[in-house]
Design an enzyme around this catalytic site. Structure first.
Site, short mmCIF file in Angstrom:
data_model
loop_
_atom_site.label_atom_id
_atom_site.label_comp_id
_atom_site.label_asym_id
_atom_site.label_seq_id
_atom_site.Cartn_x
_atom_site.Cartn_y
_atom_site.Cartn_z
N LYS A 13 0.77 -1.26 0.03
CA LYS A 13 0.03 0.08 -0.20
C LYS A 13 0.77 1.26 -0.16
CE LYS A 13 -2.66 0.32 3.72
NZ LYS A 13 -2.49 1.57 4.64
N ARG A 88 -10.59 5.07 9.08
CA ARG A 88 -10.54 3.36 9.35
C ARG A 88 -11.71 3.22 9.96
NH1 ARG A 88 -5.43 1.18 10.30
NH2 ARG A 88 -4.15 3.13 10.27
N ARG A 127 9.15 -11.90 4.87
CA ARG A 127 9.75 -10.68 5.18
C ARG A 127 11.13 -10.91 6.10
NH1 ARG A 127 5.45 -6.26 6.51
NH2 ARG A 127 4.52 -5.92 4.84
N ARG A 160 10.35 -9.66 11.96
CA ARG A 160 9.53 -8.71 12.94
C ARG A 160 8.59 -9.64 13.61
NH1 ARG A 160 6.92 -3.44 10.01
NH2 ARG A 160 5.26 -4.56 11.08
N ARG A 171 -3.70 -9.79 12.08
CA ARG A 171 -4.02 -8.58 11.32
C ARG A 171 -4.62 -8.62 10.36
NH1 ARG A 171 2.29 -7.70 10.30
NH2 ARG A 171 1.77 -5.83 9.20
#
Ligand SMILES: [Zn+2]
Length: 217
Positions: A13, A88, A127, A160, A171
């Site tokens: 994004k 949001r 990642r 992470r 998420r």
């Protein structure tokens, strides 16, 4: 032209927003960045937001909208904004509409980037970043030459803590829960455009630009 960008975590994004902002000379307004800056600058709005966060409460919709409107109005000299991570909630969307109308403005298009959940999971959980120099890798799309070791400085690569499979599933679920009502809200208003985010980045960019070209002319 004012654009809202809805997209799940791991969909690229931020990158797409930057490309659009550059091409159409829009100001890229990320609500996360703005909130951080208001707090760092210790502005009136920043102090108010901080007091909510200090007590573990969500920053209220009208405060977030006030921060965003400050930026939107400051963008007057440009040709518009692309809103990233905002609104949001339906509450924020309604407050935003009111504030925009009062300023004689409107949202021209809402881009909704659709990516399959399993693809998102794979993108995020793969990642890695270097514990030494911070260089970014992906175990499939951009792997280091030696497994788990940075090409540039030979330090160890780490993941992470919120990029692990379990957290990522949550998420993504949170994103769907939050976004579904917004999608209905803007669909009803008639300015929602879905973009297939499962294809290559350049194709996604092209699809978005085709939509924005039609909107801006
Ligand atoms: Zn490194």
């Amino acid at each position: 032209m004012n654009v809202i960008f809805l997209g799940p975590p791991g969909a690229g994004k931020g990158t797409q927003c930057k490309v659009i902002a550059d091409r159409y000379q829009l100001r890229h307004l990320s609500s996360g960045d703005i909130l951080r800056r208001e707090r760092a600058d210790n502005t009136d709005l920043g102090q108010k937001a901080q007091s909510f966060m200090d007590s573990g409460r969500l920053v209220p919709d009208d405060l977030i909208v006030a921060m965003m409107m400050k930026e939107i109005n400051a963008a007057d000299t440009n040709s518009g904004v692309v809103l990233d991570g905002f609104p949001r909630t339906i509450g924020q969307a309604e407050e935003l509409d009111k504030a925009l109308n009062a300023a004689g403005k409107d949202i021209d298009v809402v881009l909704c980037l659709d990516v399959d959940d399993d693809k998102l999971e794979h993108r995020i959980t793969g990642r890695r970043s270097c514990s030494g120099c911070g260089a970014a890798y992906h175990i499939t799309f951009n792997p280091p030459q030696v497994d788990g070791i940075c090409d540039k400085c030979q330090k160890e690569l780490t993941q992470r803590s919120d990029d692990t499979a379990e957290v990522v599933k949550n998420r993504i679920k949170t994103y769907h829960d939050q976004t579904a009502p917004l999608v209905s809200f803007y669909k009803e208003k008639g300015n929602l455009k879905n973009v297939d985010g499962n294809v290559a980045i350049e194709q996604v960019t092209q699809a978005m630009c085709d939509i924005l070209d039609r909107v801006s002319t």
